[in-house]
Design a protein around this motif. Structure first.
Motif, PDB file in Angstrom:
ATOM      1  N   ALA A 130      50.522  44.020  39.332  1.00 25.23           N
ATOM      2  CA  ALA A 130      51.176  42.763  38.973  1.00 25.23           C
ATOM      3  C   ALA A 130      51.230  42.593  37.454  1.00 25.23           C
ATOM      4  O   ALA A 130      50.272  42.900  36.742  1.00 25.23           O
ATOM      5  N   GLY A 131      52.360  42.056  36.997  1.00 23.87           N
ATOM      6  CA  GLY A 131      52.535  41.841  35.562  1.00 23.87           C
ATOM      7  C   GLY A 131      52.120  40.462  35.105  1.00 23.87           C
ATOM      8  O   GLY A 131      52.174  40.167  33.906  1.00 23.87           O
ATOM      9  N   LEU A 132      51.689  39.610  36.041  1.00 22.77           N
ATOM     10  CA  LEU A 132      51.296  38.245  35.698  1.00 22.77           C
ATOM     11  C   LEU A 132      50.336  37.745  36.757  1.00 22.77           C
ATOM     12  O   LEU A 132      50.560  37.931  37.958  1.00 22.77           O
ATOM     13  N   PHE A 133      49.258  37.112  36.325  1.00 21.93           N
ATOM     14  CA  PHE A 133      48.286  36.503  37.217  1.00 21.93           C
ATOM     15  C   PHE A 133      48.057  35.048  36.799  1.00 21.93           C
ATOM     16  O   PHE A 133      48.293  34.669  35.651  1.00 21.93           O
ATOM     17  N   ASN A 134      47.568  34.252  37.738  1.00 18.43           N
ATOM     18  CA  ASN A 134      47.065  32.898  37.466  1.00 18.43           C
ATOM     19  C   ASN A 134      48.132  31.887  37.073  1.00 18.43           C
ATOM     20  O   ASN A 134      47.798  30.729  36.806  1.00 18.43           O
ATOM     21  N   ALA A 135      49.376  32.264  37.031  1.00 15.80           N
ATOM     22  CA  ALA A 135      50.472  31.349  36.734  1.00 15.80           C
ATOM     23  C   ALA A 135      51.108  30.907  38.047  1.00 15.80           C
ATOM     24  O   ALA A 135      50.984  31.594  39.066  1.00 15.80           O
ATOM     25  N   PRO A 136      51.800  29.763  38.070  1.00 12.32           N
ATOM     26  CA  PRO A 136      52.422  29.323  39.320  1.00 12.32           C
ATOM     27  C   PRO A 136      53.287  30.405  39.955  1.00 12.32           C
ATOM     28  O   PRO A 136      54.102  31.041  39.298  1.00 12.32           O
ATOM     29  N   GLY A 137      53.044  30.640  41.259  1.00  9.63           N
ATOM     30  CA  GLY A 137      53.778  31.657  41.984  1.00  9.63           C
ATOM     31  C   GLY A 137      53.188  33.038  41.897  1.00  9.63           C
ATOM     32  O   GLY A 137      53.796  33.998  42.397  1.00  9.63           O
ATOM     33  N   THR A 138      52.004  33.183  41.297  1.00  9.80           N
ATOM     34  CA  THR A 138      51.397  34.501  41.134  1.00  9.80           C
ATOM     35  C   THR A 138      49.990  34.523  41.722  1.00  9.80           C
ATOM     36  O   THR A 138      49.372  33.487  41.965  1.00  9.80           O
ATOM     37  N   LEU A 139      49.483  35.729  41.914  1.00 13.31           N
ATOM     38  CA  LEU A 139      48.150  35.913  42.477  1.00 13.31           C
ATOM     39  C   LEU A 139      47.087  35.371  41.532  1.00 13.31           C
ATOM     40  O   LEU A 139      47.112  35.652  40.329  1.00 13.31           O
ATOM     41  N   GLY A 140      46.136  34.605  42.094  1.00 10.98           N
ATOM     42  CA  GLY A 140      45.067  34.066  41.268  1.00 10.98           C
ATOM     43  C   GLY A 140      43.685  34.193  41.872  1.00 10.98           C
ATOM     44  O   GLY A 140      42.692  33.880  41.213  1.00 10.98           O
ATOM     45  N   TRP A 141      43.581  34.647  43.120  1.00 13.35           N
ATOM     46  CA  TRP A 141      42.278  34.744  43.788  1.00 13.35           C
ATOM     47  C   TRP A 141      42.476  35.555  45.047  1.00 13.35           C
ATOM     48  O   TRP A 141      43.571  35.544  45.633  1.00 13.35           O
ATOM     49  N   VAL A 142      41.470  36.295  45.480  1.00 15.62           N
ATOM     50  CA  VAL A 142      41.506  36.991  46.770  1.00 15.62           C
ATOM     51  C   VAL A 142      40.218  36.671  47.510  1.00 15.62           C
ATOM     52  O   VAL A 142      39.163  36.503  46.912  1.00 15.62           O
ATOM     53  N   GLU A 143      40.314  36.588  48.835  1.00 16.99           N
ATOM     54  CA  GLU A 143      39.148  36.167  49.611  1.00 16.99           C
ATOM     55  C   GLU A 143      39.009  36.996  50.876  1.00 16.99           C
ATOM     56  O   GLU A 143      39.983  37.188  51.618  1.00 16.99           O
ATOM     57  N   LEU A 144      37.792  37.458  51.113  1.00 17.94           N
ATOM     58  CA  LEU A 144      37.460  38.179  52.330  1.00 17.94           C
ATOM     59  C   LEU A 144      36.842  37.203  53.325  1.00 17.94           C
ATOM     60  O   LEU A 144      35.894  36.489  52.997  1.00 17.94           O
ATOM     61  N   ALA A 145      37.366  37.180  54.542  1.00 19.48           N
ATOM     62  CA  ALA A 145      36.745  36.457  55.645  1.00 19.48           C
ATOM     63  C   ALA A 145      36.130  37.489  56.578  1.00 19.48           C
ATOM     64  O   ALA A 145      36.806  38.413  57.032  1.00 19.48           O
ATOM     65  N   THR A 146      34.835  37.356  56.848  1.00 16.27           N
ATOM     66  CA  THR A 146      34.137  38.363  57.647  1.00 16.27           C
ATOM     67  C   THR A 146      33.008  37.722  58.429  1.00 16.27           C
ATOM     68  O   THR A 146      32.488  36.662  58.044  1.00 16.27           O
ATOM     69  N   ARG A 147      32.611  38.372  59.512  1.00 15.38           N
ATOM     70  CA  ARG A 147      31.493  37.883  60.321  1.00 15.38           C
ATOM     71  C   ARG A 147      30.168  38.541  59.942  1.00 15.38           C
ATOM     72  O   ARG A 147      29.130  38.197  60.526  1.00 15.38           O
ATOM     73  N   ASP A 148      30.188  39.476  59.009  1.00  8.04           N
ATOM     74  CA  ASP A 148      28.960  40.146  58.582  1.00  8.04           C
ATOM     75  C   ASP A 148      28.952  40.203  57.061  1.00  8.04           C
ATOM     76  O   ASP A 148      29.320  41.214  56.458  1.00  8.04           O
ATOM     77  N   THR A 149      28.518  39.111  56.442  1.00  8.75           N
ATOM     78  CA  THR A 149      28.580  39.026  54.983  1.00  8.75           C
ATOM     79  C   THR A 149      27.594  39.978  54.312  1.00  8.75           C
ATOM     80  O   THR A 149      27.882  40.515  53.246  1.00  8.75           O
ATOM     81  N   ASP A 150      26.444  40.207  54.922  1.00 10.49           N
ATOM     82  CA  ASP A 150      25.463  41.103  54.306  1.00 10.49           C
ATOM     83  C   ASP A 150      26.000  42.538  54.248  1.00 10.49           C
ATOM     84  O   ASP A 150      25.888  43.215  53.215  1.00 10.49           O
ATOM     85  N   ARG A 151      26.594  42.987  55.334  1.00 12.84           N
ATOM     86  CA  ARG A 151      27.132  44.351  55.344  1.00 12.84           C
ATOM     87  C   ARG A 151      28.316  44.470  54.387  1.00 12.84           C
ATOM     88  O   ARG A 151      28.473  45.480  53.700  1.00 12.84           O
ATOM     89  N   ALA A 152      29.140  43.430  54.341  1.00 13.37           N
ATOM     90  CA  ALA A 152      30.278  43.453  53.415  1.00 13.37           C
ATOM     91  C   ALA A 152      29.806  43.511  51.972  1.00 13.37           C
ATOM     92  O   ALA A 152      30.377  44.242  51.147  1.00 13.37           O
TER      93      ALA A 152
END
Length: 253
Positions: A130-152
Motif C-alpha cells: 500500500a502507498g498510503l496508510f491511516n488516511a480516510p479510505g486506507t488501511l489503519g489496523w489489522v486484527e486477529l480473532a481467535t479462540r486460542d490467544t496463547d497459541r497465536a
C-alpha cells in the motif's frame, strides 16, 4: 497503526476475494471513494487495485477456487517468502499456496496459523504494498480473532518477531513496540461456525456516517458504531457479498 509505509514483518496490503467483483467495486467506491483499476491482462484474472488519489491502497479480486470464502485477506511483508513459509510450518502453521512469483511485482504465499486463520506473505519486488496508510479510505489496523490467544501469540512472535502489548482485555501486535494491530479472543458473540480470521480496519472521517452509507449501498452493520476509550470510534461492517471489515475514526493507539 504507527507506521505509514510497508515495513518488514508488518501488514503491507489487504485484498478482498469476492463473488461479485463489479458489485464490490460499486460498494467500496460509494463507501470509501476508491478509484478501482482492473488489470486488463487475461492472466491477471480480473485483479483490481483500488486507489485513493494516486496511491494504491487495497485490492479486489474474483474468487479463484470454489472453496475460497468471500473475505478480506491481510498480507504481511517479508524479506524472503520461502524462508517465511518455512518458519510458518516449523511453528505449527501450514502453507496453502506458494510461494509463487506474481509477474514481476513480488513473491507470494497463503498460509494458515495453527488455529486456521488465513494470512498472506508478501516478498516485494516491483510492488512494495500500500502507498498510503491511516488516511480516510486506507488501511489503519489489522486484527486477529481467535479462540486460542496463547497459541497465536507464540506462533506470530516466532514467525514475524512481533512485540506484544497485552492487557486483560486486548492484545496489541507491534514491531519494536510500534503497534499496528491487535488480537481479540473469540467468545460467545462469535457463532461456532465462524473460523478464526484476520480482518482489516479502514480509517474513515466519521464512523456513524460510514455505517449509514454501507447500509444504503446494500451492506450491513455487524458491530454498531462504538466508542473505544475517549477518542476512538469503531464499527464492523459487512459488504453485500458477505465480507466483514472494520472502520475506525480517531487515533489508533
Amino acid at each position: 497503526m504507527k507506521f505509514d509505509k510497508p515495513v518488514l514483518g508488518g501488514p503491507c496490503w489487504t485484498e478482498l476475494g469476492t463473488s461479485d467483483l463489479e458489485g464490490a467495486k460499486r460498494f467500496y467506491t460509494d463507501l470509501f471513494g476508491w478509484r478501482p483499476e482492473t488489470d486488463p491482462r487475461p492472466e491477471a484474472g480480473g485483479y483490481t487495485t483500488a486507489h485513493v488519489g494516486d496511491a494504491a491502497v487495497a485490492a479486489l479480486s474474483p474468487l479463484y477456487q470454489e472453496s475460497q470464502p468471500v473475505a478480506w485477506n491481510v498480507s504481511f511483508a517479508v524479506a524472503d517468502a520461502d524462508d517465511a513459509a518455512r518458519r510458518v510450518t516449523e511453528a505449527g502453521g501450514s502453507v496453502l499456496l506458494g510461494p509463487m512469483d506474481i509477474f514481476d511485482v513480488g513473491r507470494f504465499a497463503v498460509a494458515l496459523d495453527p488455529a486456521g486463520a488465513a494470512f498472506q506473505l508478501w516478498q516485494a519486488r516491483a510492488f512494495p504494498g500500500a502507498g498510503l496508510f491511516n488516511a480516510p479510505g486506507t488501511l489503519g489496523w489489522v486484527e486477529l480473532a481467535t479462540r486460542d490467544t496463547d497459541r497465536a501469540r507464540d506462533f506470530y512472535t516466532t514467525v514475524f518477531g512481533w512485540s506484544v502489548n497485552a492487557s486483560q482485555w486486548y492484545t496489541q501486535w507491534g514491531l519494536d513496540g510500534e503497534d499496528f494491530g491487535g488480537m481479540a479472543a473469540m467468545g460467545e458473540r462469535f457463532p461456532p461456525e465462524v473460523p478464526p480470521h484476520w480482518m482489516p480496519y479502514f480509517a474513515v472521517e466519521d464512523v456513524d456516517a460510514a455505517a449509514e452509507v454501507a447500509v444504503r449501498a446494500g451492506g450491513a452493520v455487524v458491530l454498531a458504531p462504538t466508542a473505544v476509550g475517549d477518542v476512538r470510534r469503531i464499527a464492523v461492517l459487512r459488504d453485500p457479498q458477505g465480507a466483514a471489515f472494520g472502520v475506525y475514526a480517531g487515533p489508533e493507539d
